[in-house]
Design a protein around this motif. Sequence first.
Motif, mmCIF file in Angstrom:
data_model
loop_
_atom_site.group_PDB
_atom_site.id
_atom_site.type_symbol
_atom_site.label_atom_id
_atom_site.label_comp_id
_atom_site.label_asym_id
_atom_site.label_seq_id
_atom_site.Cartn_x
_atom_site.Cartn_y
_atom_site.Cartn_z
ATOM 1 N N ASP A 101 26.091 7.151 44.866
ATOM 2 C CA ASP A 101 25.552 6.765 46.741
ATOM 3 C C ASP A 101 25.889 5.561 47.758
ATOM 4 N N LYS A 102 25.935 4.459 46.449
ATOM 5 C CA LYS A 102 26.049 3.412 47.778
ATOM 6 C C LYS A 102 28.068 3.621 47.462
ATOM 7 N N TRP A 103 28.443 4.448 47.324
ATOM 8 C CA TRP A 103 29.567 4.313 47.129
ATOM 9 C C TRP A 103 30.639 4.016 48.264
ATOM 10 N N SER A 104 31.312 3.558 48.142
ATOM 11 C CA SER A 104 32.753 3.617 49.169
ATOM 12 C C SER A 104 33.655 3.652 48.858
ATOM 13 N N GLY A 105 35.234 4.088 48.969
ATOM 14 C CA GLY A 105 36.115 3.676 48.572
ATOM 15 C C GLY A 105 37.030 4.269 47.315
ATOM 16 N N LYS A 106 37.542 4.422 46.764
ATOM 17 C CA LYS A 106 38.220 5.388 45.836
ATOM 18 C C LYS A 106 37.078 5.614 44.938
ATOM 19 N N LEU A 107 36.989 6.833 44.468
ATOM 20 C CA LEU A 107 36.346 7.201 43.425
ATOM 21 C C LEU A 107 37.059 7.678 42.543
ATOM 22 N N THR A 108 36.777 7.461 41.481
ATOM 23 C CA THR A 108 37.484 7.772 40.121
ATOM 24 C C THR A 108 36.635 7.959 39.018
ATOM 25 N N ARG A 168 31.642 0.147 37.344
ATOM 26 C CA ARG A 168 30.765 -0.164 38.315
ATOM 27 C C ARG A 168 28.685 -0.085 37.255
ATOM 28 N N LEU A 169 29.165 0.994 37.100
ATOM 29 C CA LEU A 169 27.590 1.398 35.981
ATOM 30 C C LEU A 169 27.233 0.778 34.646
ATOM 31 N N ALA A 170 28.325 0.472 34.163
ATOM 32 C CA ALA A 170 28.358 -0.402 33.186
ATOM 33 C C ALA A 170 27.567 -1.564 33.507
ATOM 34 N N TYR A 218 34.180 14.329 47.518
ATOM 35 C CA TYR A 218 34.628 15.730 48.158
ATOM 36 C C TYR A 218 34.239 14.502 49.794
ATOM 37 N N ALA A 219 32.658 14.315 49.994
ATOM 38 C CA ALA A 219 32.163 13.639 51.079
ATOM 39 C C ALA A 219 33.373 12.761 51.562
ATOM 40 N N LEU A 220 33.262 11.289 50.436
ATOM 41 C CA LEU A 220 34.757 10.437 50.801
ATOM 42 C C LEU A 220 35.442 10.998 51.047
ATOM 43 N N LYS A 221 36.233 12.112 50.459
ATOM 44 C CA LYS A 221 37.360 12.846 51.416
ATOM 45 C C LYS A 221 37.236 12.678 52.470
ATOM 46 N N ALA A 222 37.124 13.642 52.269
ATOM 47 C CA ALA A 222 36.641 14.432 54.219
ATOM 48 C C ALA A 222 35.887 13.384 55.328
ATOM 49 N N LYS A 275 27.659 0.860 58.795
ATOM 50 C CA LYS A 275 27.591 2.631 58.300
ATOM 51 C C LYS A 275 27.640 3.355 57.312
ATOM 52 N N LYS A 276 28.004 1.460 56.338
ATOM 53 C CA LYS A 276 27.799 1.722 55.050
ATOM 54 C C LYS A 276 26.212 1.600 54.254
ATOM 55 N N GLN A 277 25.740 1.641 54.666
ATOM 56 C CA GLN A 277 23.898 1.775 54.676
ATOM 57 C C GLN A 277 23.838 2.872 55.353
ATOM 58 N N ILE A 278 24.254 3.749 56.265
ATOM 59 C CA ILE A 278 23.697 4.626 56.764
ATOM 60 C C ILE A 278 24.281 5.570 56.047
ATOM 61 N N ALA A 279 25.482 5.276 55.781
ATOM 62 C CA ALA A 279 26.072 6.406 54.598
ATOM 63 C C ALA A 279 25.619 7.119 53.308
ATOM 64 N N THR A 280 25.390 5.565 52.270
ATOM 65 C CA THR A 280 24.302 5.525 51.659
ATOM 66 C C THR A 280 23.263 6.604 51.605
ATOM 67 N N LEU A 281 22.205 5.588 52.644
ATOM 68 C CA LEU A 281 21.070 6.857 53.357
ATOM 69 C C LEU A 281 21.722 8.410 53.582
ATOM 70 N N GLU A 282 22.611 8.889 54.280
ATOM 71 C CA GLU A 282 23.371 9.854 54.234
ATOM 72 C C GLU A 282 23.534 10.890 53.034
#
Length: 141
Positions: A19-26, A33-35, A63-67, A85-92
Motif C-alpha cells: 500500500d505504501k509503495w512508491s517508485g519501481k515495483l518488482t 523490502r518485505l524481508a 497498475y496504479a503506479l503505472k497509471a 501525497k505519499k500518505q494519501i496514495a497509501t491510504l487510497e
Amino acid sequence: MPKIIITENTIPIALHELDKWSGKLTWELYAERLAKALGEKRISRHTLLSYPVLVETFNAKKYALKAADQSLNSKEQDITLEFAKKQIATLESTVARLEKQNDLLSEQFVRWQHNLYMMPLVDMEKLNARIDTPLTEVKRR
C-alpha cells in the motif's frame, strides 16, 4: 521442512508494504523490502506468488503506479506536500484494497446464503434465529 514466513499475522504487514509503495515495483524489490519489514534474511519471489491476495494486490498496485506515473508530469519541490501525497496514495490504495475485499466477502455471503437455501432439510427460520446468537465466552485461565 521449510520455514513459513507468510502467515495470517504477517499478511497485513505485507499488504501495508504494498500500500505504501512508491517508485519501481518488482517482485524482487518487494521481496527484499518485505524481508526487512519481517526481520527475515530473504523471501523468495515464489513464496510470495503462492499467496493469491498478495498477487492480486501486487498487480493492482503495479497498475496504479503505472497509471499515476503517466499522469504525473510536473515535480513538486515541497517536502511536506510530497509526504502528504505519499500518505494519501497509501491510504487510497488501502481503501481500494479493502473495498475489493469487502465486495468479495459480500459475494461469498450471498453465495453461502443461496446454497443454504437450496439445501434440503435446512430450516431457514431456525438458521436465522441461531445466526445472531453471540459467541460463547472462552475462559483462558
